[in-house]
Design a protein around this motif. Sequence first.
Motif, mmCIF file in Angstrom:
data_model
loop_
_atom_site.group_PDB
_atom_site.id
_atom_site.type_symbol
_atom_site.label_atom_id
_atom_site.label_comp_id
_atom_site.label_asym_id
_atom_site.label_seq_id
_atom_site.Cartn_x
_atom_site.Cartn_y
_atom_site.Cartn_z
ATOM 1 N N GLY A 72 0.813 -1.194 0.000
ATOM 2 C CA GLY A 72 0.000 0.000 0.000
ATOM 3 C C GLY A 72 0.852 1.251 0.000
ATOM 4 O O GLY A 72 2.059 1.199 0.229
ATOM 5 N N HIS A 73 0.226 2.388 -0.257
ATOM 6 C CA HIS A 73 0.940 3.656 -0.285
ATOM 7 C C HIS A 73 0.063 4.746 0.324
ATOM 8 O O HIS A 73 -1.097 4.520 0.658
ATOM 9 C CB HIS A 73 1.333 4.031 -1.725
ATOM 10 N N SER A 74 0.648 5.921 0.476
ATOM 11 C CA SER A 74 -0.071 7.066 1.035
ATOM 12 C C SER A 74 0.291 8.305 0.229
ATOM 13 O O SER A 74 1.119 8.253 -0.689
ATOM 14 C CB SER A 74 0.291 7.252 2.510
ATOM 15 N N HIS A 75 -0.323 9.443 0.577
ATOM 16 C CA HIS A 75 -0.022 10.727 -0.065
ATOM 17 C C HIS A 75 0.829 11.588 0.859
ATOM 18 O O HIS A 75 0.783 11.446 2.086
ATOM 19 C CB HIS A 75 -1.315 11.492 -0.389
ATOM 20 N N ASP A 76 1.594 12.494 0.267
ATOM 21 C CA ASP A 76 2.293 13.480 1.078
ATOM 22 C C ASP A 76 1.295 14.498 1.611
ATOM 23 O O ASP A 76 0.103 14.465 1.277
ATOM 24 C CB ASP A 76 3.413 14.151 0.281
ATOM 25 N N GLU A 77 1.776 15.402 2.452
ATOM 26 C CA GLU A 77 0.865 16.358 3.098
ATOM 27 C C GLU A 77 0.150 17.251 2.084
ATOM 28 O O GLU A 77 -0.983 17.675 2.312
ATOM 29 C CB GLU A 77 1.632 17.218 4.101
ATOM 30 N N GLY A 78 0.816 17.530 0.970
ATOM 31 C CA GLY A 78 0.189 18.367 -0.044
ATOM 32 C C GLY A 78 -0.739 17.616 -0.972
ATOM 33 O O GLY A 78 -1.425 18.216 -1.801
ATOM 34 N N GLY A 79 -0.739 16.285 -0.876
ATOM 35 C CA GLY A 79 -1.608 15.473 -1.709
ATOM 36 C C GLY A 79 -1.131 15.297 -3.132
ATOM 37 O O GLY A 79 -1.881 14.787 -3.977
ATOM 38 N N GLN A 80 0.099 15.712 -3.422
ATOM 39 C CA GLN A 80 0.607 15.632 -4.788
ATOM 40 C C GLN A 80 1.394 14.355 -5.048
ATOM 41 O O GLN A 80 1.263 13.742 -6.113
ATOM 42 C CB GLN A 80 1.510 16.850 -5.069
ATOM 43 N N LEU A 81 2.234 13.957 -4.102
ATOM 44 C CA LEU A 81 3.089 12.786 -4.270
ATOM 45 C C LEU A 81 2.463 11.556 -3.644
ATOM 46 O O LEU A 81 1.793 11.643 -2.610
ATOM 47 C CB LEU A 81 4.449 13.016 -3.624
ATOM 48 N N LEU A 82 2.699 10.408 -4.260
ATOM 49 C CA LEU A 82 2.418 9.140 -3.617
ATOM 50 C C LEU A 82 3.684 8.679 -2.901
ATOM 51 O O LEU A 82 4.795 8.815 -3.428
ATOM 52 C CB LEU A 82 1.988 8.087 -4.634
ATOM 53 N N ILE A 83 3.526 8.124 -1.709
ATOM 54 C CA ILE A 83 4.641 7.677 -0.885
ATOM 55 C C ILE A 83 4.549 6.166 -0.715
ATOM 56 O O ILE A 83 3.499 5.633 -0.329
ATOM 57 C CB ILE A 83 4.620 8.355 0.503
ATOM 58 N N ASP A 84 5.641 5.485 -0.979
ATOM 59 C CA ASP A 84 5.703 4.029 -0.831
ATOM 60 C C ASP A 84 5.837 3.694 0.659
ATOM 61 O O ASP A 84 6.895 3.315 1.140
ATOM 62 C CB ASP A 84 6.898 3.491 -1.629
ATOM 63 N N SER A 85 4.739 3.827 1.391
ATOM 64 C CA SER A 85 4.769 3.793 2.849
ATOM 65 C C SER A 85 4.509 2.421 3.465
ATOM 66 O O SER A 85 4.781 2.219 4.651
ATOM 67 C CB SER A 85 3.745 4.787 3.403
ATOM 68 N N HIS A 86 3.967 1.487 2.704
ATOM 69 C CA HIS A 86 3.689 0.134 3.208
ATOM 70 C C HIS A 86 2.841 0.170 4.477
ATOM 71 O O HIS A 86 3.002 -0.677 5.361
ATOM 72 C CB HIS A 86 4.995 -0.625 3.505
ATOM 73 N N ASP A 87 1.920 1.117 4.572
ATOM 74 C CA ASP A 87 1.121 1.252 5.789
ATOM 75 C C ASP A 87 -0.376 1.225 5.507
ATOM 76 O O ASP A 87 -1.179 1.695 6.319
ATOM 77 C CB ASP A 87 1.493 2.545 6.517
ATOM 78 N N ALA A 88 -0.759 0.656 4.369
ATOM 79 C CA ALA A 88 -2.160 0.633 3.961
ATOM 80 C C ALA A 88 -2.404 -0.615 3.116
ATOM 81 O O ALA A 88 -1.460 -1.259 2.651
ATOM 82 C CB ALA A 88 -2.494 1.893 3.155
ATOM 83 N N PRO A 89 -3.671 -0.976 2.901
ATOM 84 C CA PRO A 89 -3.957 -2.095 2.006
ATOM 85 C C PRO A 89 -3.458 -1.814 0.592
ATOM 86 O O PRO A 89 -3.282 -0.660 0.187
ATOM 87 C CB PRO A 89 -5.491 -2.188 2.032
ATOM 88 N N VAL A 90 -3.248 -2.865 -0.164
ATOM 89 C CA VAL A 90 -2.890 -2.724 -1.572
ATOM 90 C C VAL A 90 -4.033 -2.005 -2.282
ATOM 91 O O VAL A 90 -5.191 -2.391 -2.167
ATOM 92 C CB VAL A 90 -2.638 -4.099 -2.214
#
Length: 277
Positions: free
Chosen positions: A207-225
């Motif tokens: 899974g991934h997440s967004h940065d604070e500005g909502g522009q970048l995707l972050i390879d955070s491994h903290d969410a479902p696929v």
Amino acid sequence: MSAFHQLGAGLGLRGEHYAQALACSGQGLWFEVHPENYMVGGPRLAWLERIAERHPLSLHGVSLSLAADAAPDEANLQRLRVLVERVQPLLISEHLAWSSWRGQYHPDLLPFPRSHAALARITENIQRTQEALGRRIAIENPSHYVRLEGHDWGEIEFLTELALRTGCGLLLDVNNVHVSAHNLGFDAMRYLDLFPAAAILEIHLAGHSHDEGGQLLIDSHDAPVAEPVWALYEHLIQRIGPIPTLIERDDHLPAFDVLQAERHRAQAILNLAQVTP
């Protein structure tokens, strides 16, 4: 059929889920760990050995710093070899990145320009690693957040050449492809279509997440696929056939059954590829 070819969908193993992992079973099930957490002995190593008695293992390293302007640390390689000999993993992998400089280790997997010089240096570092371990390793495609200058090679061409020069395999992280395609503006599906299927030893889903500005995707491994990653994965498996596939989760860990449900979804896609002509 070899033990490797019996691998289906696996799970990243965390201490919170040790008891459930030890007790569970399932078609093609295997577990992957970061070897750095087990190279110093103690209770962690003891329970990893118990897991290894029941399930196939994979070691996914984060500290060899193969893209650094230096050879891998020999002491670190020797500790890794001891662990490899102890738990006998079916797969060993590392990242196409650097994380150490002059003896200092950094908590990030850092990028580099894919230059001719970098290709020669990383080739030598992979060869050193494989010789030290007595095993073939797989190299993972990175996730990207900004454009770097100074590339002589495209990423797929660079990875393909590394595999040709060293005999290493490749670990294709589909979430990394999705994240990078979003951040840098390329076609993720085309990337997967061009990736050298014959060199792929393992696939990662995360899974991934967004940065604070909502522009970048972050390879955070903290969410479902995410669903777009599942779509890319199905497309990939339809093209290349079943390959051992890992569900990665490093933070915001859900219940073990939740991860098992994602694993079952990946296994179903692998099973369909086995029967589809």
